[in-house]
Design an enzyme around this catalytic site. Structure first.
Site, short mmCIF file in Angstrom:
data_model
loop_
_atom_site.label_atom_id
_atom_site.label_comp_id
_atom_site.label_asym_id
_atom_site.label_seq_id
_atom_site.Cartn_x
_atom_site.Cartn_y
_atom_site.Cartn_z
N ASP A 121 5.93 4.57 5.09
CA ASP A 121 6.79 3.60 5.78
C ASP A 121 6.85 2.26 5.04
OD1 ASP A 121 4.03 3.37 6.78
OD2 ASP A 121 4.83 1.86 8.16
N HIS A 122 6.17 2.18 3.89
CA HIS A 122 6.23 0.97 3.06
C HIS A 122 6.82 1.25 1.68
CE1 HIS A 122 3.58 -1.33 5.88
NE2 HIS A 122 3.41 -0.09 6.28
N HIS A 152 1.45 3.88 1.91
CA HIS A 152 2.05 4.61 3.05
C HIS A 152 3.57 4.70 2.95
CE1 HIS A 152 -1.65 4.15 5.89
NE2 HIS A 152 -1.72 5.22 5.11
N ASP A 159 -0.12 -3.94 6.35
CA ASP A 159 -0.76 -3.42 7.56
C ASP A 159 -2.22 -3.84 7.66
OD1 ASP A 159 1.62 -2.19 8.06
OD2 ASP A 159 0.90 -0.14 7.77
N HIS A 213 0.85 -1.21 0.00
CA HIS A 213 0.00 0.00 0.00
C HIS A 213 0.88 1.25 0.00
CE1 HIS A 213 0.77 -0.54 4.28
NE2 HIS A 213 0.25 0.64 4.57
N HIS A 226 -7.36 -0.77 5.98
CA HIS A 226 -6.33 0.14 6.50
C HIS A 226 -6.18 1.31 5.51
CE1 HIS A 226 -2.53 1.46 8.23
NE2 HIS A 226 -1.91 1.25 7.10
N HIS A 264 4.75 -4.87 10.74
CA HIS A 264 5.15 -4.16 11.97
C HIS A 264 5.31 -5.11 13.15
CE1 HIS A 264 4.63 0.10 10.71
NE2 HIS A 264 3.73 -0.40 9.89
FE FE Z 1 2.87 0.67 8.17
ZN ZN Z 2 0.25 1.60 6.58
#
Ligand code: FE
Ligand code: ZN
Length: 253
Positions: free
Chosen positions: A58-59, A56, A127, A54, A110, A165
């Protein structure tokens, strides 16, 4: 198939999947480039393909730098926000990467663009599903999230769950509030506590374990429905209602 965890940020895991070609790995959700580059150097490997669950940061934050250093395909969900993709995929698409055949599952909740990658024995779910929990509902609806979790629930129990995570300890602490009497959960919580005390990874989990301990997969269990009703002080019966009650409960815990 061997899978390695590369730690990123405070609590992200970037997964490195070994392929039939010994020199190449598939990298899942590289939020940061540096830890991946260090790992590749150490193991003397390069990237075959990057898979993205996805949009985001942090990915995805490390992709641009990784492909600048050595170009490779980047495969993820259709979303203009992910500017580095070379191919978009959705459920039903045929996907062979690293000699492995992958099934793409759309798992919104999410985020709306969220997808998961499955091959027998292995699930990379970003996530959407965590051990003992699930992602926050940023973009989707309770109906979408519940459908996504139902989809994952149908995969074989022995499927290893590679989420993005290390949230397991906080998740099981919350899960114990929902199901204090759940004996499997109690012993898992103890195992997780010991692992985290030694700063060890708690992943991958298995779907079978998650079905026994994860309240977000247990929205049709009597104990979970009862806990949701007690918390909401009203009658919550449908999977979406039970799921959403527990999701909000955790958000505000
Ligand atoms: Fe994440
Ligand atoms: Zn995420």
């Amino acid at each position: 198939m061997r899978v390695h965890a590369i730690e990123a940020f405070d609590d992200n895991y970037i997964w490195a999947i070994e392929t039939n070609n010994n020199d190449k790995v598939i990298i899942v959700d590289p939020g940061e480039a540096k830890p991946v580059q260090q790992w590749l150097e150490q193991k003397n490997k390069s990237i075959e393909t990057i898979l993205v669950t996805h949009h985001h940061y942090d990915h995805t934050g490390g992709i641009a730098e990784l492909i600048k250093q050595s170009p490779c395909p980047v495969i993820g969900p259709e979303n203009p926000e992910i500017k580095t993709l070379t191919r978009t995929v959705t459920e039903g698409d045929e996907l062979t990467v690293g000699g492995i055949q992958w099934q793409v599952l759309t798992t919104p909740g999410h985020t709306l663009d969220h997808i998961s990658f499955y091959t027998p024995g292995f699930l990379f779910c970003g996530d959407t599903l965590f051990s003992g929990g699930c992602g926050r509902m940023f973009e989707g609806t309770p109906e979408q999230f519940t459908q996504s979790l139902l989809k994952l629930r149908k995969l074989p129990g022995e499927t290893r769950v590679f989420c993005a995570h290390e949230y397991t300890q906080a998740n099981v602490n919350f899960a114990l509030k929902v199901e204090p009497e759940n004996a499997v959960l109690q012993s898992y919580a103890e195992k997780v506590r010991m692992l985290r005390e030694q700063e060890q990874i708690t992943l991958p989990s298995t779907l079978q374990l998650e079905l026994a301990i994860n309240p977000f997969l247990r929205f049709d269990q009597k104990s979970v429905i009862a806990a949701a009703n007690k918390h909401a002080e009203s009658v919550k019966n449908t999977p979406e209602d039970v799921f959403y009650t527990i999701r909000q409960w955790k958000d505000n815990a």
